[in-house]
Write a protein that holds these residues in place. Structure first.
Motif, PDB file in Angstrom:
ATOM      1  N   GLN A 156      46.989  25.330  39.481  1.00  0.00           N
ATOM      2  CA  GLN A 156      47.120  26.537  40.639  1.00  0.00           C
ATOM      3  C   GLN A 156      46.496  27.744  40.020  1.00  0.00           C
ATOM      4  O   GLN A 156      46.625  28.144  38.833  1.00  0.00           O
ATOM      5  CB  GLN A 156      48.674  26.311  41.021  1.00  0.00           C
ATOM      6  CG  GLN A 156      48.669  24.625  41.258  1.00  0.00           C
ATOM      7  CD  GLN A 156      48.196  24.756  42.758  1.00  0.00           C
ATOM      8  OE1 GLN A 156      48.215  25.457  43.675  1.00  0.00           O
ATOM      9  NE2 GLN A 156      47.809  23.556  43.133  1.00  0.00           N
ATOM     10  N   PRO A 157      45.989  28.908  40.513  1.00  0.00           N
ATOM     11  CA  PRO A 157      45.673  29.900  40.519  1.00  0.00           C
ATOM     12  C   PRO A 157      46.305  31.070  39.834  1.00  0.00           C
ATOM     13  O   PRO A 157      48.086  30.045  40.620  1.00  0.00           O
ATOM     14  CB  PRO A 157      45.225  30.542  41.745  1.00  0.00           C
ATOM     15  CG  PRO A 157      44.761  29.524  43.017  1.00  0.00           C
ATOM     16  CD  PRO A 157      45.693  28.362  42.193  1.00  0.00           C
TER      17      PRO A 157
ATOM     18  N   TYR B   9      44.522  34.166  42.200  1.00  0.00           N
ATOM     19  CA  TYR B   9      43.475  34.274  41.004  1.00  0.00           C
ATOM     20  C   TYR B   9      42.702  33.647  40.193  1.00  0.00           C
ATOM     21  O   TYR B   9      43.622  33.072  39.967  1.00  0.00           O
ATOM     22  CB  TYR B   9      43.206  35.725  40.579  1.00  0.00           C
ATOM     23  CG  TYR B   9      43.605  35.824  38.958  1.00  0.00           C
ATOM     24  CD1 TYR B   9      43.351  35.713  37.939  1.00  0.00           C
ATOM     25  CD2 TYR B   9      45.044  36.797  39.117  1.00  0.00           C
ATOM     26  CE1 TYR B   9      44.107  36.037  36.865  1.00  0.00           C
ATOM     27  CE2 TYR B   9      46.493  37.137  38.310  1.00  0.00           C
ATOM     28  CZ  TYR B   9      45.419  36.476  37.332  1.00  0.00           C
ATOM     29  OH  TYR B   9      46.670  36.954  35.796  1.00  0.00           O
ATOM     30  N   ALA B  10      41.810  33.133  39.954  1.00  0.00           N
ATOM     31  CA  ALA B  10      41.729  32.135  39.207  1.00  0.00           C
ATOM     32  C   ALA B  10      40.402  32.068  38.552  1.00  0.00           C
ATOM     33  O   ALA B  10      39.791  33.459  39.017  1.00  0.00           O
ATOM     34  CB  ALA B  10      41.859  30.777  39.756  1.00  0.00           C
TER      35      ALA B  10
ATOM     36  N   THR C 169      38.299  35.336  40.310  1.00  0.00           N
ATOM     37  CA  THR C 169      38.093  35.384  41.810  1.00  0.00           C
ATOM     38  C   THR C 169      39.261  35.271  42.435  1.00  0.00           C
ATOM     39  O   THR C 169      40.302  34.629  42.051  1.00  0.00           O
ATOM     40  CB  THR C 169      37.064  34.068  42.040  1.00  0.00           C
ATOM     41  OG1 THR C 169      36.243  33.730  41.054  1.00  0.00           O
ATOM     42  CG2 THR C 169      37.023  33.758  43.510  1.00  0.00           C
TER      43      THR C 169
ATOM     44  N   GLN D  85      42.184  34.869  44.891  1.00  0.00           N
ATOM     45  CA  GLN D  85      42.492  33.197  45.613  1.00  0.00           C
ATOM     46  C   GLN D  85      43.386  33.652  46.724  1.00  0.00           C
ATOM     47  O   GLN D  85      44.341  34.553  46.594  1.00  0.00           O
ATOM     48  CB  GLN D  85      42.958  32.063  44.841  1.00  0.00           C
ATOM     49  CG  GLN D  85      41.956  31.834  43.913  1.00  0.00           C
ATOM     50  CD  GLN D  85      40.314  30.932  44.120  1.00  0.00           C
ATOM     51  OE1 GLN D  85      41.058  29.928  44.523  1.00  0.00           O
ATOM     52  NE2 GLN D  85      40.101  30.671  43.847  1.00  0.00           N
TER      53      GLN D  85
ATOM     54  N   ASP E 100      44.435  28.098  54.260  1.00  0.00           N
ATOM     55  CA  ASP E 100      43.342  27.761  53.292  1.00  0.00           C
ATOM     56  C   ASP E 100      42.248  28.396  54.076  1.00  0.00           C
ATOM     57  O   ASP E 100      41.267  28.984  54.102  1.00  0.00           O
ATOM     58  CB  ASP E 100      42.758  26.297  53.674  1.00  0.00           C
ATOM     59  CG  ASP E 100      43.617  25.566  52.279  1.00  0.00           C
ATOM     60  OD1 ASP E 100      44.128  25.656  51.621  1.00  0.00           O
ATOM     61  OD2 ASP E 100      43.860  24.013  52.877  1.00  0.00           O
TER      62      ASP E 100
END
Length: 681
Positions: A510-511, A527-528, A535, A537, A543
């Motif tokens: 998961q991010p 973020y991820a 990036t 998220q 979504d």
């Protein structure tokens, strides 16, 4: 000729006087309390003398200690600044009796003008406009609204507006108590309250040779708690007849009193009649002008007059104290006519959205980008900053909440407004809650741009004007920038991870999430690392949530793009505090810890201190039944008294303070258990 000046004051006004003294070649001495030992004004002086203690009553208000400090340091003159002892006739006389030069008016003039009651009598004798004082016993509802004022002092202390006759006795009692605490004089009086009046003041400067210069006027109508927030010169929109009447009345009072030095004569000007008609729409002579008071000192807002006249008022004060003539010092036979327009805003450590409650803390950063003059008028149109704090300064509970004054000078009013608003929009200020957003909102308001001002206007528009510049979407972007920058900083500081992209995981997961407290609310972002690049998220299960694109990510700078528009954020960290500067101004974020200490939990029903301060009185006892609105505690913070009342009916199950206690913001004052089952405060 004066050789060494001791400034019997602190903060920005001490620094302001020191700046002129340096330009004149005069040595300087500071006096300071223990709380101010490391303050910028102490470092600015050539010498400093400690006044043991913290509270004003044991330090800056101790005239005997101040005079002793002047003698010990070899100072031959004392400048009082404003506030504290600046309008204390006994202190002025004691300074002269000690063989020192007093940079101010004669003690007799200070005493005459120090009482609002006596000053009104003198203005009337000079033929000026004076509103009559009312007898409380003879008032009727037709006299409403009323205002209770302290005869001594100012700054909104000892002042109450009354809209219900039944509330008058309590208002007089509260005003008298506050005035006695602040000024040592409990005398108060009552007069009509002019709802839509403007607060206009006239700057005067007189020498001992019979010359009195009127150096224009200022509008100081935008006020909170009867304390000025925005000032400008010249006062916009006055008719020629009204302006002339104000100047003539001020000049007449100066001559009536035999005044010397710098002073300000203040008036209320009512520009609308009972039909809402403005002065400009009817006979120009029919403006209602009412004398308020004369301040026998330099005003906080003197920089706007300096900007439009090109004069240094502190230098003129010193010259007059030396017995020199104004024409000789200024090199002109007449005072200069105002040129251009100047506006000043007062930057306070206070929460405008929470009834202007004073705030404390450490100033982590304070920067006004651009070309800025400091403590002196700009050489051309531009900005001036008079500040008592710098990065690292502590803002405590003992003194006034003002941090700085920002002044813009332009060829006209519209230019000055735009320059000042732009400067405030770029200001970086972190560590304490301030009224920066409010000031920005005022300068952008159509009413302000149109010059439609009154002493009631800020109260009427406070909700709109104090709205934060950063809305929920903007706060999310600030938090995203903070999280991304922190991830890079963490990776760079870890030797093993410094060569691995921030946020990288070798197993799909998961991010990352980060949570912050912003203005009392928790905000979470995610973020991820995608192909080695951080990036943003979506922070929840939606979504379709729109997230920005990070085009630049470093440990101190993040650029986020939305709809093709890139916006930059500067990020700084100090432990759990994250300071972010972006398009909506500065924003302070606090990292939410992953685990909460149970000791930090607040008991249900706790009545918390809304601000740091001293407990003046406690109105309840433990075990006592209280009703909603009953006074529980009275706090004094930054010279103002604040009443804390019971938010509901209930029983005081715990009392955590007593008279004389010092409390921090958020401290538990009492616990009130609701009378109904399950009901608490």
């Amino acid at each position: 000729m004066i050789q060494k000046v001791l400034v019997a004051n602190r903060g920005e006004i001490a620094r302001r006087v020191f700046a002129t003294c340096r330009a004149l070649g005069i040595a300087t001495v500071a006096v300071h309390s223990d709380a101010d030992a490391d303050a910028p004004f102490v470092r600015d002086a050539d010498a400093a003398v400690r006044l043991p203690g913290n509270a004003p009553g044991e330090t800056y208000l101790r005239g005997d200690l101040v005079i002793a400090a002047a003698q010990a340091s070899g100072a031959d003159a004392i400048h009082p600044g404003y506030g504290f002892l600046s309008e204390n006739a006994d202190f002025a006389a004691a300074v002269r009796d000690a063989g020192l030069v007093w940079i101010g008016p004669d003690p007799e003039a200070i005493e005459a003008m120090g009482s609002k009651v006596r000053s009104k009598e003198l203005m009337a004798a000079a033929g000026g406009p004076v509103a009559g004082m009312l007898e409380p016993e003879a008032m009727t509802t037709s006299d409403l609204p009323l205002v209770v004022k302290a005869s001594s002092g100012g700054g909104g202390r000892g002042m109450r507006v009354v809209r219900d006759l039944d509330a008058l006795p309590a208002a007089m009692e509260q005003a008298a108590a506050e005035a006695g605490s602040a000024f040592g004089d409990t005398t108060v009086f009552v007069e009509h309250y002019l709802e839509h009046a403007r607060h206009i003041e006239v700057q005067v400067m007189a020498d001992s040779h019979g010359t009195c210069w009127v150096l224009g006027d200022r509008d100081c109508s935008l006020q909170r708690r009867h304390q000025k927030v925005v000032e400008e010169a010249p006062a916009p929109g006055l008719s020629d007849a009204t302006r002339t009447a104000l100047h003539d009345a001020a000049r007449s009072l100066v001559k009536q009193v035999g005044y010397t030095g710098a002073g300000t004569v203040e008036f209320l000007v009512e520009e609308r009649d009972e039909h809402g008609q403005s002065v400009e729409e009817r006979d120009e002579q029919s403006a209602l002008i009412s004398f308020l008071e004369m301040n026998t000192r330099l005003q906080v807002e003197h920089p706007v007059t300096e900007a439009v006249t090109g004069l240094d008022l502190v230098a003129l004060q010193i010259a007059v104290a030396e017995g020199r003539a104004l024409q000789e010092v200024a090199g002109m036979s007449e005072p200069p006519a105002p040129r251009g327009h100047a506006i000043e805003v007062r930057l306070y450590a206070e929460d405008a959205a929470d009834d202007f409650s004073p705030q404390t803390g450490t100033v982590r950063s304070f920067d006004l980008p651009g070309s800025v003059a400091r403590f002196t008028g700009p050489s051309a149109y531009g900005l001036r900053l008079d500040s008592g704090v710098e990065a690292g300064s502590e803002v405590g509970i003992h003194y006034d909440a003002m941090l700085a004054k920002v002044i813009a000078y332009g060829p006209d009013r519209a230019s000055a407004i735009r320059t000042l608003r732009g400067a405030l929009g770029r200001t970086r200020l972190h560590g304490v809650t301030t009224n920066l957003d409010l000031l920005h909102g005022i300068l952008g308001a159509p009413e302000f741009a149109a010059g439609k001002l009154s002493t009631l206007l800020l109260e009427e528009r406070i909700d709109d004007w104090s709205a934060p510049r950063a809305d929920a979407s903007a706060i999310a972007d600030y938090a995203t920038a903070a999280a991304l920058a922190a991830a890079v900083a963490a990776a760079e500081s870890a030797p093993v991870l410094s060569r691995i992209p921030a946020g990288f995981r070798n197993v799909a997961s998961q991010p990352h999430t980060a949570s912050y407290v912003v203005r009392g609310e928790e905000v979470s972002v995610a973020y991820a690392s995608v192909v080695g690049r951080l990036t943003p998220q979506a922070a929840d299960s939606d979504d379709d949530a729109v997230v920005p694109v990070a085009s630049v990510v470093t440990a101190d700078r993040v650029v986020l793009e939305r709809d093709g528009v890139a916006r930059a954020y500067a990020v700084a960290r100090d432990g759990a505090s994250i300071d972010v500067d972006g398009p909506a101004g500065p924003l302070d974020l606090t990292v939410v810890p992953r685990f909460t200490d149970p000791a930090d939990q607040v008991v249900a029903g706790s009545l918390l201190a809304p601000m740091p301060g001293s407990v003046i009185s406690v109105g309840v006892e433990q075990g006592q039944a209280v009703s909603q609105g009953d006074v529980v505690v009275v706090l004094e913070a930054m010279k103002m008294q604040h009443t804390i009342t019971a938010p509901t009916d209930g029983v005081v199950t715990e009392l955590a303070v007593s008279a004389g206690s010092q409390v921090e913001s958020g401290a538990v004052l009492a616990v009130i258990e609701g009378t109904d089952e399950g009901e608490t405060a």
